[in-house]
Design a protein around this motif. Structure first.
Motif, PDB file in Angstrom:
ATOM      1  N   PHE A   1       0.663  -1.239   0.064  1.00 48.36           N
ATOM      2  CA  PHE A   1       0.143  -0.093  -0.196  1.00 48.36           C
ATOM      3  C   PHE A   1       0.957   1.273  -0.004  1.00 48.36           C
ATOM      4  O   PHE A   1       0.593   2.296  -0.713  1.00 48.36           O
ATOM      5  N   THR A   2       1.788   1.358   0.982  1.00 51.93           N
ATOM      6  CA  THR A   2       2.598   2.411   0.915  1.00 51.93           C
ATOM      7  C   THR A   2       3.429   2.816  -0.381  1.00 51.93           C
ATOM      8  O   THR A   2       3.413   3.816  -0.962  1.00 51.93           O
ATOM      9  N   THR A   3       3.945   1.686  -1.080  1.00 52.45           N
ATOM     10  CA  THR A   3       4.547   1.882  -2.047  1.00 52.45           C
ATOM     11  C   THR A   3       3.658   2.428  -3.285  1.00 52.45           C
ATOM     12  O   THR A   3       3.869   3.178  -4.365  1.00 52.45           O
ATOM     13  N   MET A   4       2.408   1.586  -3.580  1.00 49.26           N
ATOM     14  CA  MET A   4       1.351   1.898  -4.367  1.00 49.26           C
ATOM     15  C   MET A   4       1.335   3.370  -4.180  1.00 49.26           C
ATOM     16  O   MET A   4       0.933   4.161  -5.226  1.00 49.26           O
ATOM     17  N   PHE A   5       0.890   3.870  -3.006  1.00 44.12           N
ATOM     18  CA  PHE A   5       0.388   5.314  -2.843  1.00 44.12           C
ATOM     19  C   PHE A   5       1.662   6.369  -3.025  1.00 44.12           C
ATOM     20  O   PHE A   5       1.276   7.353  -3.782  1.00 44.12           O
ATOM     21  N   ASP A   6       2.508   6.163  -2.804  1.00 42.66           N
ATOM     22  CA  ASP A   6       3.760   7.027  -2.975  1.00 42.66           C
ATOM     23  C   ASP A   6       4.223   6.955  -4.461  1.00 42.66           C
ATOM     24  O   ASP A   6       4.240   8.167  -4.958  1.00 42.66           O
ATOM     25  N   THR A   7       3.988   5.782  -5.099  1.00 47.32           N
ATOM     26  CA  THR A   7       4.228   5.987  -6.462  1.00 47.32           C
ATOM     27  C   THR A   7       3.202   6.801  -7.421  1.00 47.32           C
ATOM     28  O   THR A   7       3.395   7.762  -8.284  1.00 47.32           O
ATOM     29  N   HIS A   8       1.819   6.430  -7.131  1.00 43.12           N
ATOM     30  CA  HIS A   8       0.669   7.158  -7.643  1.00 43.12           C
ATOM     31  C   HIS A   8       0.711   8.653  -7.408  1.00 43.12           C
ATOM     32  O   HIS A   8       0.261   9.388  -8.061  1.00 43.12           O
ATOM     33  N   LEU A   9       1.346   9.144  -6.038  1.00 44.58           N
ATOM     34  CA  LEU A   9       1.441  10.395  -5.600  1.00 44.58           C
ATOM     35  C   LEU A   9       2.630  11.226  -5.808  1.00 44.58           C
ATOM     36  O   LEU A   9       2.830  12.289  -5.621  1.00 44.58           O
ATOM     37  N   ASP A  10       3.482  10.464  -6.640  1.00 45.95           N
ATOM     38  CA  ASP A  10       4.698  11.061  -6.803  1.00 45.95           C
ATOM     39  C   ASP A  10       4.777  12.648  -7.072  1.00 45.95           C
ATOM     40  O   ASP A  10       5.774  13.308  -6.762  1.00 45.95           O
ATOM     41  N   ALA A  11       4.117  12.967  -8.117  1.00 44.83           N
ATOM     42  CA  ALA A  11       4.125  14.405  -8.767  1.00 44.83           C
ATOM     43  C   ALA A  11       3.137  15.239  -7.972  1.00 44.83           C
ATOM     44  O   ALA A  11       3.224  16.601  -8.329  1.00 44.83           O
ATOM     45  N   SER A  12       2.775  14.956  -6.840  1.00 38.52           N
ATOM     46  CA  SER A  12       1.841  15.690  -5.954  1.00 38.52           C
ATOM     47  C   SER A  12       2.633  16.199  -4.741  1.00 38.52           C
ATOM     48  O   SER A  12       3.607  16.050  -4.499  1.00 38.52           O
ATOM     49  N   SER A  13       1.735  17.255  -3.959  1.00 34.28           N
ATOM     50  CA  SER A  13       2.542  17.676  -2.718  1.00 34.28           C
ATOM     51  C   SER A  13       1.942  16.636  -1.400  1.00 34.28           C
ATOM     52  O   SER A  13       2.180  17.146  -0.476  1.00 34.28           O
ATOM     53  N   CYS A  14       1.209  15.597  -1.541  1.00 33.57           N
ATOM     54  CA  CYS A  14       0.717  14.789  -0.723  1.00 33.57           C
ATOM     55  C   CYS A  14       1.824  13.984   0.169  1.00 33.57           C
ATOM     56  O   CYS A  14       2.967  13.541  -0.949  1.00 33.57           O
ATOM     57  N   ILE A  15       1.645  13.542   1.194  1.00 32.94           N
ATOM     58  CA  ILE A  15       2.538  12.898   1.942  1.00 32.94           C
ATOM     59  C   ILE A  15       1.997  11.421   2.293  1.00 32.94           C
ATOM     60  O   ILE A  15       0.866  11.297   2.663  1.00 32.94           O
ATOM     61  N   THR A  16       2.816  10.353   1.910  1.00 31.44           N
ATOM     62  CA  THR A  16       2.434   9.032   2.084  1.00 31.44           C
ATOM     63  C   THR A  16       3.320   8.549   3.483  1.00 31.44           C
ATOM     64  O   THR A  16       4.506   8.667   3.490  1.00 31.44           O
ATOM     65  N   GLY A  17       2.350   8.080   4.381  1.00 36.06           N
ATOM     66  CA  GLY A  17       3.245   7.584   5.561  1.00 36.06           C
ATOM     67  C   GLY A  17       2.942   5.976   5.664  1.00 36.06           C
ATOM     68  O   GLY A  17       2.047   5.295   5.479  1.00 36.06           O
TER      69      GLY A  17
END
Length: 194
Positions: free
Chosen positions: A51-67
């Motif tokens: 989940f963290t890998t999928m979210f971080d990859t998906h949001l890479d170009a955004s300003s969101c933070i994956t924890g």
């Protein structure tokens, strides 16, 4: 959740942060009491990482933070702090803190036999106090099953049950993925728990 041994009681957040820095394990702070976090199974760990890998990859170009499970979440307007398995915040207010986030739009808890009732009940009651939370995922670690608690535009919480063959839709971060993506290569033994 297990009450931590030899711990002070009625801690303030500042006392909790200082105390926890000296501990080997992570602890949640709920109503001034400290609770030790227990370890999970191999499946639990692998699912959380996916989940963290999928979210971080998906949001890479955004300003969101994956924890991941090392990032504390402060329950909005309380002195309670938890460690979900994965979280995402896109709220600018969370960019000013260094020890925790407060406004996640998405939280994931991978279920274990010992925490499932708490994750579905008391923990969800705390999490949904957060006005920014849109999606709360409860993920089985023993079978291909995910429950999504989704807050709709009217502010009502809907429960969507996913099983093998389904596509998960997370409106909070505009992400769709097949449920099998989370479970690929895992040994699943329904009914055994962790």
């Amino acid at each position: 959740m297990i009450v931590a041994k030899d711990k002070p009681t009625n801690l303030t957040p500042e006392e909790y942060f200082a105390w926890e820095e000296q501990q080997l394990e992570k602890h949640e702070l709920i109503d001034g009491q400290v609770y030790a976090m227990t370890g999970g199974s191999v499946n639990h760990s692998r699912i959380a990482i996916r989940f963290t890998t999928m979210f971080d990859t998906h949001l890479d170009a955004s300003s969101c933070i994956t924890g991941n499970s090392d990032l504390r979440v402060n329950i909005a307007e309380t002195n309670n702090y938890t460690y979900p398995d994965a979280s995402v915040t896109c709220d600018d207010r969370d960019k000013t803190t260094t020890q925790y986030i407060t406004y996640p739009c998405l939280i994931v808890e991978v279920l274990s036999k010992t925490t499932e009732a708490y994750d579905r009940g008391g923990k969800f009651r705390m999490y949904r106090q957060n006005p920014a939370l849109i999606d709360y995922l409860l993920v089985s670690s023993t079978s291909i099953e995910i429950d999504l608690y989704h807050k709709n535009d009217a502010g009502d919480w809907l429960i969507i049950n996913y099983k093998a063959g389904d596509t998960i839709e997370l409106k909070s971060i505009n992400l769709n993925f097949p449920i099998e993506q989370v479970y690929r290569g895992l040994t699943l033994e329904p009914g055994n728990g962790e």
